[in-house]
Write an enzyme that holds these catalytic residues in place. Structure first.
Site, mmCIF file in Angstrom:
data_model
loop_
_atom_site.group_PDB
_atom_site.id
_atom_site.type_symbol
_atom_site.label_atom_id
_atom_site.label_comp_id
_atom_site.label_asym_id
_atom_site.label_seq_id
_atom_site.Cartn_x
_atom_site.Cartn_y
_atom_site.Cartn_z
ATOM 1 N N ARG A 127 -26.739 -41.481 7.836
ATOM 2 C CA ARG A 127 -28.123 -41.554 8.356
ATOM 3 C C ARG A 127 -29.069 -40.696 7.501
ATOM 4 N NH1 ARG A 127 -25.689 -44.817 11.016
ATOM 5 N NH2 ARG A 127 -26.060 -45.317 13.215
ATOM 6 N N SER A 147 -29.758 -45.192 18.850
ATOM 7 C CA SER A 147 -29.237 -43.832 19.007
ATOM 8 C C SER A 147 -30.392 -42.851 18.876
ATOM 9 C CB SER A 147 -28.229 -43.492 17.909
ATOM 10 O OG SER A 147 -27.203 -44.427 17.869
ATOM 11 N N GLU A 151 -32.131 -38.243 15.895
ATOM 12 C CA GLU A 151 -32.095 -39.171 14.763
ATOM 13 C C GLU A 151 -33.482 -39.793 14.574
ATOM 14 O OE1 GLU A 151 -30.759 -43.415 14.669
ATOM 15 O OE2 GLU A 151 -28.854 -42.492 14.162
HETATM 16 N N1 EPU Z 1 -18.934 -42.403 23.942
HETATM 17 C C1 EPU Z 1 -18.868 -41.925 25.248
HETATM 18 N N2 EPU Z 1 -19.907 -42.183 26.094
HETATM 19 C C2 EPU Z 1 -20.979 -42.887 25.701
HETATM 20 C C3 EPU Z 1 -21.052 -43.365 24.387
HETATM 21 C C4 EPU Z 1 -20.010 -43.117 23.522
HETATM 22 O O1 EPU Z 1 -17.903 -41.293 25.633
HETATM 23 O O2 EPU Z 1 -21.883 -43.073 26.531
HETATM 24 C C5 EPU Z 1 -17.811 -42.130 23.031
HETATM 25 C C6 EPU Z 1 -16.628 -43.021 23.222
HETATM 26 O O3 EPU Z 1 -15.482 -42.236 23.034
HETATM 27 C C7 EPU Z 1 -16.709 -44.016 22.085
HETATM 28 C C8 EPU Z 1 -17.334 -43.176 21.005
HETATM 29 O O4 EPU Z 1 -18.236 -42.326 21.708
HETATM 30 O O5 EPU Z 1 -15.468 -44.490 21.703
HETATM 31 C C9 EPU Z 1 -18.101 -43.945 19.954
HETATM 32 O O6 EPU Z 1 -19.057 -44.781 20.568
HETATM 33 P P1 EPU Z 1 -19.670 -46.052 19.815
HETATM 34 O O7 EPU Z 1 -18.587 -46.844 19.155
HETATM 35 O O8 EPU Z 1 -20.578 -46.730 20.763
HETATM 36 O O9 EPU Z 1 -20.459 -45.431 18.607
HETATM 37 P P2 EPU Z 1 -21.428 -44.188 18.534
HETATM 38 O O10 EPU Z 1 -20.783 -43.130 17.715
HETATM 39 O O11 EPU Z 1 -21.890 -43.833 19.882
HETATM 40 C C10 EPU Z 1 -22.558 -45.032 16.303
HETATM 41 C C11 EPU Z 1 -23.962 -45.228 15.792
HETATM 42 C C12 EPU Z 1 -24.570 -46.508 16.356
HETATM 43 C C13 EPU Z 1 -23.681 -47.672 15.949
HETATM 44 C C14 EPU Z 1 -22.260 -47.417 16.479
HETATM 45 C C15 EPU Z 1 -21.288 -48.478 16.036
HETATM 46 C C16 EPU Z 1 -24.791 -42.985 15.395
HETATM 47 C C17 EPU Z 1 -25.697 -41.910 15.855
HETATM 48 N N3 EPU Z 1 -24.766 -44.080 16.143
HETATM 49 O O12 EPU Z 1 -22.671 -44.818 17.712
HETATM 50 O O13 EPU Z 1 -25.847 -46.680 15.773
HETATM 51 O O14 EPU Z 1 -24.183 -48.901 16.446
HETATM 52 O O15 EPU Z 1 -21.768 -46.148 15.978
HETATM 53 O O16 EPU Z 1 -20.969 -48.318 14.691
HETATM 54 O O17 EPU Z 1 -24.126 -42.835 14.372
HETATM 55 C C18 EPU Z 1 -28.225 -46.511 15.980
HETATM 56 O O18 EPU Z 1 -28.211 -45.800 14.975
HETATM 57 O O19 EPU Z 1 -29.303 -46.794 16.580
HETATM 58 C C19 EPU Z 1 -26.963 -46.995 16.538
HETATM 59 C C20 EPU Z 1 -26.912 -47.660 17.680
#
Ligand code: EPU
Length: 337
Positions: free
Chosen positions: A162, A237, A333
Site C-alpha cells: 500500500r 479498508s 490507509e
Molecule cells: N479478520 C477478522 N475479522 C474481520 C476481518 C478479518 O478476524 O472482521 C481476520 C481473519 O482472520 C481473516 C484475516 O483477518 O482470515 C484476513 O482477512 P481478509 O482476507 O478479509 O483480508 P484483510 O487482511 O482483512 C486485505 C486488504 C483488502 C483485500 C484483502 C484480500 C489491507 C489493509 N486490506 O484485507 O483490501 O481486499 O486483504 O486480499 O491490506 C482495501 O484495501 O480496501 C481492501 C479491501
C-alpha cells in the site's frame, strides 16, 4: 470545461460524505488540466480521482479538480503479451472488466476494487495475492512544478505494501495522468493460492478456472464481505494491516494464541487489523449514522447522513483501544482531509 461553485462532493467520494467544494472543475484532457493548474486566482487546489480512498471531514475552501481523463489504448502486442495504456480517469473495475472481455490476464484478482486507474499506483492497490505492481510497466505524471509530463518506471515508483514514491518523496508533486500495464494473452498465470479464492471456485464447481472465473470468484467474495459503496458509504479498508516484529508477535501470542498472521520477512509479521478490531469489540457496532461493517471490521461505514468528523472520531477510538489492548498501532490507509 467550467468552474462551478459550492458543489456537493457526495457523489464524488465513496464514503458518500456531503462536503462542499467552494470551486469545482472536471477536466477531460491533459491540456485542460494544465490550464486549470495555471489559474492564479485559485491558489489552493485539490486533485480528486475516484474518491475511494479519502475521508472528507470538512468543506473545502479551494478549487477541486476532478480528473476525468478517459481512454484505453493497446500500445503493442505479440502472440503472448499485450501492453495497454489506460488514462487516469478510467474506473478501475470497469478497466478490469475490459481486460476480461479481451481475455487479457493479470489483474483479475483486483476485480471490484473501488477507485480509478490513476490513483491505483499511489497506494499500489492489492487483493487476493496480487498487487498493481505485478502488471505495471510505467505511469505518466504531470509535474505540478514544471507542468511537464514525466514517465515513471516500475523501479522509480518504489512500490511497497500500500505504498509508492507518490506517498513519500513525490507526494503531491505529480498528478498521474495514465498507467501502462503488461498483460498475458495466453498461458495466463493464475493466482488462486489465496485461501478464499480456491474455496470460492470449489463452491462454484470450477475445476480449471479461466481468468474470467477468477474475476467472478473475487467479485463474489468481495460482495459477501465488503459493503457496496453505492448502497453503504465506505472506503474499503480504513486501516493498513500493521507489521510487527517477531518478538512483539510472540508476546501477542502469549495472551492471544489464536492471533492470525502473515509472514512478511525473516523478522516481521503482518497482523490483520480486522482481527484486532473485531477482538476489540467493534465489529458490526453502529453509532447512529456510522459504524464498523458487520462482515469486515477493517471497513468503517456511513449509513447515510454521517459526518466525516464522526468517522474520524470513531477511527481514533479504534486506534486507541487497539493500542491499549494489544500494544499495536494501526495506521489509517485512507487520506484524511
Ligand atoms: N479478520 C477478522 N475479522 C474481520 C476481518 C478479518 O478476524 O472482521 C481476520 C481473519 O482472520 C481473516 C484475516 O483477518 O482470515 C484476513 O482477512 P481478509 O482476507 O478479509 O483480508 P484483510 O487482511 O482483512 C486485505 C486488504 C483488502 C483485500 C484483502 C484480500 C489491507 C489493509 N486490506 O484485507 O483490501 O481486499 O486483504 O486480499 O491490506 C482495501 O484495501 O480496501 C481492501 C479491501
Amino acid at each position: 470545461m467550467q468552474i462551478e461553485q459550492n458543489i456537493s462532493l457526495k457523489t464524488y467520494n465513496t464514503f458518500g460524505l456531503d462536503v462542499k467544494a467552494r470551486y469545482f472543475v472536471s477536466v477531460s484532457n491533459v491540456d485542460e488540466l494544465k490550464s486549470v493548474l495555471a489559474l492564479k486566482e485559485y491558489p489552493e487546489k485539490l486533485i480528486l480521482g475516484g474518491g475511494s480512498n479519502m475521508l472528507l471531514t470538512k468543506d473545502l475552501n479551494k478549487l477541486v479538480i476532478h480528473i476525468n481523463l478517459k481512454g484505453i489504448e493497446i500500445i503493442s502486442e505479440n502472440d503472448d503479451f499485450v501492453t495497454v495504456k489506460a488514462n487516469a480517469g478510467e474506473n478501475w473495475h470497469e478497466f478490469v472488466i475490459w481486460c476480461m472481455n479481451h481475455d487479457f490476464g493479470g489483474i483479475e484478482n483486483l476485480s471490484l476494487i473501488p477507485g480509478n486507474v490513476g490513483t491505483a499506483p499511489i497506494q499500489n492497490i492489492g487483493a487476493y495475492g496480487i498487487e498493481l505492481k505485478d502488471n505495471f510497466i510505467s505511469c505518466e505524471g504531470l509535474s505540478l512544478k514544471t507542468f511537464e509530463i514525466r514517465t515513471f518506471s516500475k523501479s522509480e515508483c518504489q512500490f511497497g505494501y500500500r505504498d509508492s514514491i507518490f506517498k513519500r518523496h513525490e507526494k503531491d508533486k505529480f498528478i498521474i495522468t495514465s498507467v501502462t500495464f503488461k498483460f498475458t494473452k495466453r498461458n495466463h498465470k493464475l493466482n488462486i493460492n489465496y485461501g478464499t479464492i480456491s474455496s470460492e471456485l470449489k463452491s462454484l464447481n470450477i475445476v480449471n478456472p479461466t481468468i474470467q472465473d477468477i474475476s467472478k470468484a473475487v467479485i463474489s467474495i468481495r460482495e459477501s464481505k465488503l459493503p457496496n459503496p453505492k448502497i453503504i458509504g465506505n472506503s474499503g479498508s480504513f486501516f493498513k494491516n500493521p507489521v510487527i516484529s517477531k518478538l512483539e508477535f510472540e508476546m501477542l501470542l502469549q495472551n492471544f494464541p489464536d492471533a492470525p498472521s502473515y509472514s512478511v520477512s525473516e523478522d516481521e509479521i503482518k497482523i490483520p487489523a480486522g482481527w484486532l478490531i473485531e477482538k476489540a469489540g467493534f465489529k458490526g457496532k453502529r453509532f447512529g449514522e456510522y459504524g464498523v461493517h458487520k462482515n469486515q471490521a477493517l471497513v468503517l461505514v456511513n449509513y447515510g447522513q454521517a459526518k466525516g468528523s464522526d468517522i474520524l472520531k470513531l477511527s481514533k477510538l479504534i486506534q486507541k483501544t487497539v493500542l491499549r489492548l494489544f500494544n499495536i498501532s494501526i495506521e489509517a490507509e485512507v487520506n484524511i482531509l
